[in-house]
Design a protein around this motif. Sequence first.
Motif, PDB file in Angstrom:
ATOM      1  N   ASN A 195       0.836  -1.207   0.000  1.00  0.00           N
ATOM      2  CA  ASN A 195       0.000   0.000   0.000  1.00  0.00           C
ATOM      3  C   ASN A 195       0.866   1.250   0.000  1.00  0.00           C
ATOM      4  N   LEU A 196       0.500   2.198  -0.839  1.00  0.00           N
ATOM      5  CA  LEU A 196       1.223   3.465  -0.938  1.00  0.00           C
ATOM      6  C   LEU A 196       0.272   4.634  -0.688  1.00  0.00           C
ATOM      7  N   PHE A 197       0.820   5.722  -0.145  1.00  0.00           N
ATOM      8  CA  PHE A 197       0.060   6.954   0.039  1.00  0.00           C
ATOM      9  C   PHE A 197       0.153   7.780  -1.245  1.00  0.00           C
ATOM     10  N   VAL A 198      -0.985   8.182  -1.793  1.00  0.00           N
ATOM     11  CA  VAL A 198      -0.981   9.038  -2.979  1.00  0.00           C
ATOM     12  C   VAL A 198      -0.633  10.462  -2.537  1.00  0.00           C
ATOM     13  N   PRO A 199       0.413  11.064  -3.121  1.00  0.00           N
ATOM     14  CA  PRO A 199       0.805  12.418  -2.712  1.00  0.00           C
ATOM     15  C   PRO A 199      -0.266  13.448  -3.064  1.00  0.00           C
ATOM     16  N   ASN A 200      -0.480  14.376  -2.173  1.00  0.00           N
ATOM     17  CA  ASN A 200      -1.407  15.482  -2.411  1.00  0.00           C
ATOM     18  C   ASN A 200      -0.665  16.797  -2.246  1.00  0.00           C
ATOM     19  N   GLU A 201      -1.187  17.827  -2.874  1.00  0.00           N
ATOM     20  CA  GLU A 201      -0.590  19.153  -2.712  1.00  0.00           C
ATOM     21  C   GLU A 201      -0.681  19.556  -1.237  1.00  0.00           C
ATOM     22  N   PHE A 202       0.394  20.123  -0.713  1.00  0.00           N
ATOM     23  CA  PHE A 202       0.343  20.615   0.662  1.00  0.00           C
ATOM     24  C   PHE A 202       1.338  21.756   0.816  1.00  0.00           C
ATOM     25  N   ASN A 203       1.057  22.603   1.748  1.00  0.00           N
ATOM     26  CA  ASN A 203       2.019  23.645   2.118  1.00  0.00           C
ATOM     27  C   ASN A 203       1.720  24.067   3.550  1.00  0.00           C
ATOM     28  N   THR A 238      -3.990   4.745  -0.730  1.00  0.00           N
ATOM     29  CA  THR A 238      -4.748   5.500   0.268  1.00  0.00           C
ATOM     30  C   THR A 238      -4.500   6.989   0.037  1.00  0.00           C
ATOM     31  N   PHE A 239      -5.462   7.809   0.422  1.00  0.00           N
ATOM     32  CA  PHE A 239      -5.405   9.278   0.316  1.00  0.00           C
ATOM     33  C   PHE A 239      -5.606   9.790  -1.109  1.00  0.00           C
ATOM     34  N   GLY A 240      -6.119   8.961  -2.005  1.00  0.00           N
ATOM     35  CA  GLY A 240      -6.375   9.471  -3.339  1.00  0.00           C
ATOM     36  C   GLY A 240      -6.212   8.443  -4.441  1.00  0.00           C
ATOM     37  N   ILE A 241      -6.245   8.945  -5.665  1.00  0.00           N
ATOM     38  CA  ILE A 241      -6.103   8.106  -6.854  1.00  0.00           C
ATOM     39  C   ILE A 241      -4.842   8.545  -7.597  1.00  0.00           C
ATOM     40  N   PRO A 242      -3.965   7.612  -7.939  1.00  0.00           N
ATOM     41  CA  PRO A 242      -2.759   7.989  -8.691  1.00  0.00           C
ATOM     42  C   PRO A 242      -3.124   8.518 -10.077  1.00  0.00           C
ATOM     43  N   SER A 243      -2.151   9.094 -10.734  1.00  0.00           N
ATOM     44  CA  SER A 243      -2.383   9.643 -12.076  1.00  0.00           C
ATOM     45  C   SER A 243      -2.732   8.541 -13.068  1.00  0.00           C
ATOM     46  N   ILE A 244      -3.326   8.940 -14.196  1.00  0.00           N
ATOM     47  CA  ILE A 244      -3.669   7.996 -15.272  1.00  0.00           C
ATOM     48  C   ILE A 244      -2.416   7.259 -15.723  1.00  0.00           C
ATOM     49  N   GLU A 245      -1.308   7.991 -15.791  1.00  0.00           N
ATOM     50  CA  GLU A 245      -0.040   7.401 -16.257  1.00  0.00           C
ATOM     51  C   GLU A 245       0.440   6.300 -15.310  1.00  0.00           C
ATOM     52  N   VAL A 246       0.355   6.547 -14.008  1.00  0.00           N
ATOM     53  CA  VAL A 246       0.783   5.555 -13.018  1.00  0.00           C
ATOM     54  C   VAL A 246      -0.096   4.309 -13.088  1.00  0.00           C
ATOM     55  N   ILE A 247      -1.399   4.519 -13.160  1.00  0.00           N
ATOM     56  CA  ILE A 247      -2.332   3.389 -13.246  1.00  0.00           C
ATOM     57  C   ILE A 247      -2.074   2.577 -14.510  1.00  0.00           C
ATOM     58  N   ARG A 248      -1.871   3.265 -15.626  1.00  0.00           N
ATOM     59  CA  ARG A 248      -1.606   2.579 -16.897  1.00  0.00           C
ATOM     60  C   ARG A 248      -0.330   1.742 -16.807  1.00  0.00           C
ATOM     61  N   GLU A 249       0.696   2.309 -16.225  1.00  0.00           N
ATOM     62  CA  GLU A 249       1.984   1.620 -16.107  1.00  0.00           C
ATOM     63  C   GLU A 249       1.852   0.353 -15.246  1.00  0.00           C
ATOM     64  N   LEU A 250       1.145   0.464 -14.139  1.00  0.00           N
ATOM     65  CA  LEU A 250       0.945  -0.690 -13.255  1.00  0.00           C
ATOM     66  C   LEU A 250       0.103  -1.764 -13.947  1.00  0.00           C
ATOM     67  N   LYS A 251      -0.892  -1.318 -14.699  1.00  0.00           N
ATOM     68  CA  LYS A 251      -1.761  -2.256 -15.425  1.00  0.00           C
ATOM     69  C   LYS A 251      -0.987  -3.013 -16.502  1.00  0.00           C
ATOM     70  N   ILE A 252      -0.082  -2.321 -17.174  1.00  0.00           N
ATOM     71  CA  ILE A 252       0.740  -2.957 -18.210  1.00  0.00           C
ATOM     72  C   ILE A 252       1.500  -4.143 -17.623  1.00  0.00           C
ATOM     73  N   HIS A 253       1.886  -3.995 -16.339  1.00  0.00           N
ATOM     74  CA  HIS A 253       2.647  -5.054 -15.668  1.00  0.00           C
ATOM     75  C   HIS A 253       1.745  -6.014 -14.885  1.00  0.00           C
ATOM     76  N   ASN A 254       0.454  -5.976 -15.211  1.00  0.00           N
ATOM     77  CA  ASN A 254      -0.527  -6.916 -14.636  1.00  0.00           C
ATOM     78  C   ASN A 254      -0.623  -6.881 -13.113  1.00  0.00           C
ATOM     79  N   ILE A 255      -0.422  -5.695 -12.556  1.00  0.00           N
ATOM     80  CA  ILE A 255      -0.548  -5.540 -11.105  1.00  0.00           C
ATOM     81  C   ILE A 255      -2.002  -5.200 -10.776  1.00  0.00           C
ATOM     82  N   ILE A 256      -2.582  -5.936  -9.833  1.00  0.00           N
ATOM     83  CA  ILE A 256      -3.971  -5.713  -9.428  1.00  0.00           C
ATOM     84  C   ILE A 256      -4.022  -4.463  -8.548  1.00  0.00           C
ATOM     85  N   LEU A 257      -4.969  -3.574  -8.834  1.00  0.00           N
ATOM     86  CA  LEU A 257      -5.017  -2.280  -8.154  1.00  0.00           C
ATOM     87  C   LEU A 257      -6.253  -2.138  -7.272  1.00  0.00           C
ATOM     88  N   MET A 258      -6.024  -1.614  -6.067  1.00  0.00           N
ATOM     89  CA  MET A 258      -7.097  -1.388  -5.106  1.00  0.00           C
ATOM     90  C   MET A 258      -7.053   0.054  -4.610  1.00  0.00           C
TER      91      MET A 258
END
Length: 359
Positions: A71-79, A137-157
Motif C-alpha cells: 500500500n502506498l500513500f498518494v501524494p497530495n498538494e500541501f504547504n 490510500t489518500f487518493g487516486i494515482p495519475s492515469i499514467e501511473v495506473i496505466r503503467e501498473l496495469k501494463i505489468h498486470n498488477i492488481i489495483l485497489m
Amino acid sequence: MLNNEVTELLQIEYPIIQAPMAGGITTSRLVAEVSNSGGLGTIGAGYMTPVQIRKQIREIKQLTSKFFGINLFVPNEFNASHNEIKFANEILKPIREQLNLHHDETIEIPKANNVLETFKEQIKIVIEEKVPVCSFTFGIPSIEVIRELKIHNIILMGTAATVREAVEIEKSGMDIVVVQGSEAGGHRGNFINDDQESLVGLMSLIPQVVDHVSIPVISAGGIMDGRGFMASTCLGAKGVQMGTAFLTCIESGAHKVHKEGILHAHEDQIVLTRAFSGKKARGIKNRFIEEMQKAEASVPGFPVQNALTQTIRKASAAQNNQDYMSLWSGQSPRLAKIQTVKTLIQNVIFEAEKIKNSI
C-alpha cells in the motif's frame, strides 16, 4: 461466500485482507503469515523509502510463495506557512522537553516535490519487484501511473470513504475498492469529501457503494471476527479488510505498549484526532490528544505535522510511555485478542460458516 471474484483475482483462499498499517506494524513475518494462512498480507509502505520497500518485498518472497500486496500513500498538494510551523513547534516544545528532546530545529519539513519523487520511486520498485497487488490510500494515482501498473498486470485497489470516492476509483480503472467506514482505526482514507462528511458508518456505506459500482467491494472498519465478516458479506461486500485485529497478533510489529493499549481499551476511548499528523485518524485517547485538543485545528496539515511529531512519538515509544504515542485503533478494541495470524483467520472463517449454517 468464501470463493468469489476477489479470491479468484487475488489468488487467496479466504476473502480476508490484512490492512496496510504503516509505521512498522506490517513486518515481513506478519505479511507472509497472513498470505500463508489463506488471506492477503499487505505491506504498509506509506512512510518507507524505496530501499526499505525493496528489502522488505524480497524478505517476504523468502517467506511465502503466495500473493501479497503493498500500500502506498498518494501524494497530495500541501504547504505549511512559517507561522503554522512556528505555532506547532511552540505547542509541542513542552512535550519535547518532557521527553528530553531539545533538537526541534533539526526536524526536516517535507517538501511536495520530494514526496512526489519518492512516490514515483516507490512505484518503480513495485513494478521491478513484481508485487502482485498494489493498493492506494489518500487518493487516486495519475492515469499514467495506473496505466503503467496495469501494463505489468498488477492488481489495483483504491480506498474510499464515500460513494462518490468509490465511483471515482472505479472510473480510474482500479480493480477493487476498499470502503472505509468511520469505525476504522488509523488515518481516514478520504480524498474528495472533507473529514466530517466522510465519516459514514460501514454498515451504511457498504450497500450504498455496492449499488453504485460494478467492481468488487471490500469492507473495512471495526471488523474483528466472523460476525463482522458475515455482516459485510450480507450487505454485498466481497471480502473484508481487517487492521486492529491483526495489529494485536503475535506476528505484528506493533509496539508492546500499543498492543496492550488496545487490549485494555474500551470503545468510548477511541477518538478521532489530527493532532499527530495533521490528518484525521482514529486511535486511543491519551495525554497527547488531550493536551493538543484546543490547538489541533490550527496545526499544519499532513505530512508536515506528522514530521513535527515524529521524534515525540519515537521517544515516547522508546520510553514505553503511551502518553505521547499514536495508538491507532478501530472502534472495536474489546474484541481484540493476542493470537497468531493463523488462529485469527481460522476463527473468523469458522464463526462465519457457523452463522451461515444457522440462518
